[in-house]
Design a protein around this motif. Sequence first.
Motif: not given
Length: 177
Positions: A53-54, A80-90, A115-125
């Motif tokens: 999903s993420l 990323d789960l928090a970001k995908a739900f529109g929440k902040k880093v805290g 949504g999924e990967s369009d809202t979340v940055e890909p990780d370094l790997v």
Amino acid sequence: MSVLSMFAALTVAVPVIVAIVVFAADWMVYRKMGREGWESLVPVYNLWALCQSLYGNGWKFLFLLVPIYNIYFAVKMQLDLAKAFGKKVGFGLGLLFLPEFFKVILGFGSAKFNGESDTVEPDLVSKAVERIMKPELKAGRDENALEKIEKLNELKKAGIITEEECAAKVKELMKRI
């Protein structure tokens, strides 16, 4: 009923009630992500479903098996789960350190899944693998551009080239980094 037996009953009942609430919250989080609620209850599969999903790729949960990187990925997954739900880093840090409490807020609150990967940055790997798998990204890159810029600055300081020549060459090298 004695006080001791009431205390014993509470020490059993309270954790069971908390567990049921947390399972229900997880169920609701997965439902908000467009998945089936039961997927949150199945060990290992729930991680696959969360990564699906993420990130759009469920097999990324295998990063949790890579020593040292698994720490980074576990933290990243909660953020990323928090970001995908529109929440902040805290809120993501809350999911990391107090998951039961924050999952209840996420599951029973008004937050919507974005949504999924369009809202979340890909990780370094993922970025590194993408760069390796797509050789056209490497084409036109100058691996020694930074060293060349340092040498150009040394030549400018020594008076061998002018400031304008140096700036033009630095600008050209910056495009190839």
